[in-house]
Enzyme design. Sequence first.
Site, short mmCIF file in Angstrom:
data_model
loop_
_atom_site.label_atom_id
_atom_site.label_comp_id
_atom_site.label_asym_id
_atom_site.label_seq_id
_atom_site.Cartn_x
_atom_site.Cartn_y
_atom_site.Cartn_z
N SER A 114 0.79 -1.24 0.00
CA SER A 114 0.00 0.00 0.00
C SER A 114 0.82 1.28 0.00
O SER A 114 0.24 2.37 -0.11
CB SER A 114 -0.95 0.01 1.20
N SER A 160 -5.79 3.77 4.39
CA SER A 160 -5.31 2.89 3.32
C SER A 160 -6.49 2.27 2.57
O SER A 160 -6.55 1.07 2.35
CB SER A 160 -4.41 1.77 3.90
N LYS A 203 0.17 3.68 -2.76
CA LYS A 203 -0.85 4.73 -2.69
C LYS A 203 -0.23 6.13 -2.66
O LYS A 203 -0.88 7.12 -3.04
CB LYS A 203 -1.74 4.53 -1.47
#
Length: 545
Positions: free
Chosen positions: A195, A375, A198
């Site tokens: 993640s 997230s 991102k």
Amino acid sequence: MGQQGQVGRQRPGAWPPPQPPPGQAERTQVIQVGAVTREPKPIQPVPPGPPGHPAPAQSGQTAPQRLDPADEPEQPVERRKPRIGLLVAMALVVVVVLGAAAAVQFVPELRAKLGITAAEPEVTIAPPPGPVQFTPTLKGPGAANAAPSSAGVRAALAGPASDPVLGTLTGTVVDPANGEVLFAQNADTTLVPASTAKLLTCAAALLALPHAAQLPTKVVAGDKPGTVIIIGGGDPTLSSFAAGKNTVYPGAAHLDDLVEQVKAKGPVTTVLLDLDRYSGESIAKGWIPADVAGGYIAPMVPAMLDGGRADPTKAVSPRSANPARSLAEEFAKRIGGGATVPAKATAQAKADAQVLGEVRSAPVVELVDNVLQRSDNVLAEAMAREVAKATGQQASFEGGAAATIKTLKDNGFDTSTVTLDDGSGLSTLNQVSAALLADVLKVAAAPDGADPRTAKLRPLLGALPVAGGSGTLAGRYQGPAAAPGKGWVRAKTGTLSSVNSLAGVVLDTDGRLLVFALMSNGSVPGAAQPALDAVAAALRQCGCR
């Protein structure tokens, strides 16, 4: 008939006035008043009589005379002389009395000589204390604060970064004030980022999209009376809750608002969906299908409620397998009147169709904050597709990935080794270097506005979770090696089954802001996460000169 009898028969108003009988007290006595020195003599009213017949006077009394004001002699009026001397004397007396009272009150020696004691004991006022000597223990970030050396940083990280539980570790530490690389361990090698990818998606969104832009959800009239079409505008945050109650998406638009707008336009019998904003597959190639039921992701469509969640208050919650249809069915239920969603519910709305209702998401800058704090995978994918739309790409997984890379490259970032398969980092096909993650954060954390990219990317820093305090770092930094970083580290996390990453900023003990990016592959989250936290905490404790 005698005079007494004539008086008894006298008509009202006749002249002369009747006289009382002998021996009877008069009802009215007329008394002549002497002249008054200050006011004119009042005029006594006398009833009029026949011409030439004056009213008779009683014995011993002066007959009342009718006076014409013009014939009344003026009487002199005596004027009162101003008594200035008396007033001045009184004022002087008052001043003397007040002065004496004040002297007795405020001059203790005089009060004592006169034998006057205070009703209450005197209060002794201590002199004010000296100024407090304040020595701050906290230092704000600043480029003028002492800078660490690369040798000092390498020495501080030698132990934590060599922990074997981290598997294959790459990483870098950069001073954003001067751009100096203070630590690098295979920083240009690409690994699966999870993640932390991102950060790239959100950076592209902040660079390509207006920060105040909002994503719409519209309802327009269909071809037939009673038919309406929900047009998906790319907002997955539309709330199923009533106004005033938040889901995991603060500031989201509410379905009830949309329903009320449409209901006011007339009855609804059929609800359809226009999902043409997105193209391609709804599940990325690198995703695990079980993650939908597991609550980490939903099939990507441009219209849904609460990110497809069963429980809108939980970040991880089982998702709908068909979130667009779930939205249409909930809309039909709330609009009432027997409205239904047919088996084939998709349609293409006409460009000039009458708009019956519209609601909008929170601004892009707030959506970015939500992506990084929680997230949120669905919202990250939505942001990637909006970048694609803004840059002329298809709003798909491939289009979003390509648009993210192109946007970063066009803004001066080295993307030559990057591979992206989605916008959320869920795909195991993504490949990113720690150097690129740190480079993006370095620009966001620059101490001044010399770089025009900094103003656009600065919101990234505020969106990063706080160690031990918020978002995906709320429950971390608890162990003895990591605890010193609690509250001082802000970073984006990344976790897959054998992938753990951490990228963010930390303020060292000298008040110098440092950027770091750490990526671990082939590691177990339960052991690797505390080890990564310990590396960042070591930077917090570092003067490192």
